[in-house]
Structure formats: C-alpha cells, structure tokens
Design a protein around this motif. Structure first.
Motif, short mmCIF file in Angstrom:
data_model
loop_
_atom_site.label_atom_id
_atom_site.label_comp_id
_atom_site.label_asym_id
_atom_site.label_seq_id
_atom_site.Cartn_x
_atom_site.Cartn_y
_atom_site.Cartn_z
N ALA A 15 29.36 12.32 11.84
CA ALA A 15 30.61 12.65 11.15
C ALA A 15 31.76 12.82 12.14
CB ALA A 15 30.42 13.93 10.33
N LEU A 16 31.48 13.45 13.28
CA LEU A 16 32.51 13.62 14.30
C LEU A 16 32.95 12.27 14.86
CD1 LEU A 16 30.99 16.70 16.16
CD2 LEU A 16 33.18 16.68 14.94
N LEU A 17 31.99 11.40 15.15
CA LEU A 17 32.34 10.07 15.68
C LEU A 17 33.15 9.27 14.66
CD1 LEU A 17 29.25 8.76 17.67
CD2 LEU A 17 31.54 9.21 18.52
N ALA A 18 32.75 9.33 13.41
CA ALA A 18 33.47 8.58 12.37
C ALA A 18 34.92 9.06 12.26
CB ALA A 18 32.76 8.72 11.03
N ALA A 70 30.65 2.08 27.22
CA ALA A 70 31.78 1.24 26.86
C ALA A 70 31.34 0.12 25.94
CB ALA A 70 32.42 0.64 28.12
N THR A 71 32.33 -0.51 25.29
CA THR A 71 32.03 -1.67 24.47
C THR A 71 32.02 -2.95 25.29
OG1 THR A 71 34.38 -1.81 23.93
CG2 THR A 71 32.95 -0.67 22.36
N ARG A 72 32.56 -2.88 26.52
CA ARG A 72 32.59 -4.06 27.38
C ARG A 72 32.13 -3.67 28.77
NH1 ARG A 72 38.52 -5.94 26.80
NH2 ARG A 72 38.27 -5.77 29.05
N VAL A 73 31.25 -4.47 29.34
CA VAL A 73 30.70 -4.13 30.64
C VAL A 73 31.77 -4.19 31.71
CG1 VAL A 73 29.99 -6.47 31.24
CG2 VAL A 73 28.72 -4.50 32.14
N LEU A 109 28.64 0.96 21.25
CA LEU A 109 28.78 1.25 22.68
C LEU A 109 27.50 0.80 23.37
CD1 LEU A 109 30.35 4.72 22.13
CD2 LEU A 109 31.52 2.77 23.12
N ASP A 110 27.51 -0.45 23.83
CA ASP A 110 26.27 -1.05 24.31
C ASP A 110 26.27 -1.29 25.81
OD1 ASP A 110 28.19 -2.96 24.31
OD2 ASP A 110 27.14 -4.37 23.00
N ALA A 111 27.18 -0.69 26.52
CA ALA A 111 27.17 -0.78 27.98
C ALA A 111 27.37 0.62 28.53
CB ALA A 111 28.29 -1.69 28.47
N TRP A 112 26.53 1.03 29.47
CA TRP A 112 26.68 2.37 30.02
C TRP A 112 26.31 2.39 31.49
CZ3 TRP A 112 23.52 1.64 25.69
CH2 TRP A 112 22.14 1.53 25.94
N TRP A 113 26.74 3.43 32.13
CA TRP A 113 26.53 3.57 33.56
C TRP A 113 26.26 5.03 33.87
CZ3 TRP A 113 29.89 -0.33 36.53
CH2 TRP A 113 29.28 -0.67 37.74
N LEU A 131 22.36 8.61 23.04
CA LEU A 131 22.34 7.17 23.24
C LEU A 131 22.16 6.38 21.95
CD1 LEU A 131 20.40 6.83 26.61
CD2 LEU A 131 22.85 6.82 26.21
N PRO A 132 21.19 6.70 21.09
CA PRO A 132 21.09 5.92 19.85
C PRO A 132 22.31 6.07 18.95
CG PRO A 132 19.56 7.79 19.82
CD PRO A 132 20.09 7.67 21.21
N LEU A 133 22.93 7.26 18.96
CA LEU A 133 24.12 7.46 18.14
C LEU A 133 25.27 6.60 18.63
CD1 LEU A 133 25.59 9.00 15.89
CD2 LEU A 133 26.07 10.80 17.55
N TYR A 134 25.52 6.61 19.94
CA TYR A 134 26.63 5.83 20.48
C TYR A 134 26.36 4.34 20.35
CZ TYR A 134 28.13 10.26 22.50
OH TYR A 134 28.52 11.54 22.69
#
Length: 282
Positions: free
Chosen positions: A88-91, A264-267, A120-124, A112-115
């Motif tokens: 709900a917070l993310l929405a 992020a959405t982009r690597v 959001l399929d790129a992370w560091w 991670l599964p929520l994001y």
C-alpha cells in the motif's frame, strides 16, 4: 489506510524504524532525517488499529535523464507484517509504475520480492564500511580543501547531471559538517560532504569526475578520509560493493558494518564509482 505524514508523526515513525532495526542518525529513527524528507520529498504512513504501522518516503532528483523518483525508505513494524502495508505504501508513493525511478532501501526479508514486483529488477549491494581514518595513507598528488555546499553541488551536477544542492546543505548543517573538494595535481576531481557526531565522523558522501580512472577514484576517497580531523579517527563510509576503494579499505582493516541494497529499473542507473547519493539516507 495510507495518508501523508506530518511533524506529529515523527515519534511514531521513529518507533517503526527502531522496531525494523534502524538506529542513530540518517535513519528513520532520526527526526532530523524524516524532517528533511518532509521538507524536500514525500512521506506517507500506513495506519493500522489507529497507530502508525509503517512509513515510506520518496524524493524527486533532477538529472540529465529527467526527474527520477527515488525511494529513500520503506519500513513496516515487524508486528504488522503480512497485512499489505508495504504494498500500500509503494502504491501511494509510486502511482505511475512506468516512470524512471531508483530506490534506496534497507534489505529485509520482505523487500526484494516486493520491489521486484514493482519493476525494480536491477540492484546493487551497498556496504557500510567503518574504520579508523588514521589507517588510510593520503595518496600522492591529492589535496583536500574546505569548500561550500553550493560549490560541491555544482561540481556534482557537472559530473553526474544530478542536482543535489539540498542534500549537500543538509550534510553541512550536521554536527562536524564539512564540504570538501579533493584536487589531483591542483585540479578539482572529486567533491563531497562529510558529517559526524562528537569525535567521530558519520557517512561520507563523495562524487567524482567521470574522467578519473578506477585507481584515481579510489585515491579520491582515500584522500578525503585521510583529511578528516577526528580525535579518535573513527569514520563511516557507504560505497557500492564494486567501488574501487572497497578492497583497499578492507585491506587497511576496515570492516563491513551493514549492508543495504540499491535498486533501479535500469541497470545503467547503477554507478559503481559513486557513494550513496543522499545525506539523509545513510
């Protein structure tokens, strides 16, 4: 129910952050941090049984790629997990899922599964490194001089395209706040701000000229750390795991105190050379 936060929610937000494992300055448990986000971003709270059960915050960062929405924090009291507050917070914070966006958030079991479900399929991984700055030897050719928050922000904007003037002013207002320029052979090549409490320094943020080599990027970080005038030498720094200074600091006896994740959405938004971008996020 999700609603906008006010100054009256600061204590309740701090309790949520502490329940989620956050401590000290530059966290949701710090009213100054949340106040910074209230002034410069958006903070929302999730209400459960007439009490604040979670909170989230975003800031819009202007850059060459346009306005990027950055999630600063998203925490839910563990006693309220499983009731949909995180979603709900993310929405509420990101109603347009196709917007270019980044997020910086602590890593916890539900994150991670929520994001990922929000695209959001790129992370560091981000490493919080702590150690004695006196173990860092200043590299040859580098000098570090005091500056102003506006000058630092101008350098960063020129190197990264991001306008973080508000961030650097917030850093400079912290205890022991310092705006610093690191020059290589007399030419400014890195700039940032450091701040701390008492005799120790907290998180150091540094941006560097993209024309620097990896060795020079690492040296710019070492130069700034070696310049810190701390009685006990203690300092904390947050760097992306691939940053070229990480290996050198670990070899000098620094340790990893904590791990966060940058998503992020982009690597191509992930820059291995730069530290965490916001003073309030550490």
């Amino acid at each position: 129910m999700v609603r906008g936060a006010t100054d009256g929610d600061l204590d309740a937000i701090a309790r949520v952050a502490e329940a989620a494992g956050q401590r000290g300055e530059w966290t949701g448990a710090d009213p100054a941090y949340v106040g910074h986000l209230l002034r410069y971003g958006q903070v929302v709270v999730a209400i459960d049984d007439d009490r604040v059960a979670g909170f989230g915050a975003t800031r819009d960062i202007a850059g060459r790629a346009g306005v990027t929405s950055m999630l600063c924090d998203l925490f839910v009291d563990p006693s309220h997990h499983g009731r949909g507050h995180g979603r709900a917070l993310l929405a509420e914070l990101w109603p347009e899922r196709n917007t270019l966006r980044m997020t910086f958030s602590s890593q916890h079991p539900h994150a991670l599964p929520l994001y990922t479900s929000f695209g959001l399929d790129a992370w560091w991984p981000l490493l919080y490194l702590t150690g004695d700055a006196r173990t860092v030897r200043p590299p040859a050719g580098w000098t570090v001089e005091p500056s102003s928050a506006d000058t630092i922000a101008a350098f960063e904007a020129g190197w990264t395209g991001l306008d973080r003037a508000d961030d650097h002013h917030a850093w400079a207002r912290r205890p022991n706040g310092e705006a610093l320029v690191a020059a290589l052979d007399g030419q400014p090549r890195a700039a940032g701000t450091a701040a701390g409490e008492g005799a120790g320094y907290g998180l150091v943020h540094l941006a560097s000229d993209p024309r620097l080599t990896d060795t020079q990027v690492a040296d710019s970080v070492l130069a700034v750390l070696a310049s810190l005038d701390s009685v006990n030498g203690y300092a904390q720094l947050c760097l992306p795991a691939p940053h070229p200074a990480v290996r050198l600091l670990l070899a000098a006896g620094w340790r990893v105190a904590e791990l966060d994740v940058f998503m992020a959405t982009r690597v191509d938004l992930l820059d291995a050379r730069r530290a965490v971008p916001s003073p309030a996020l550490a």
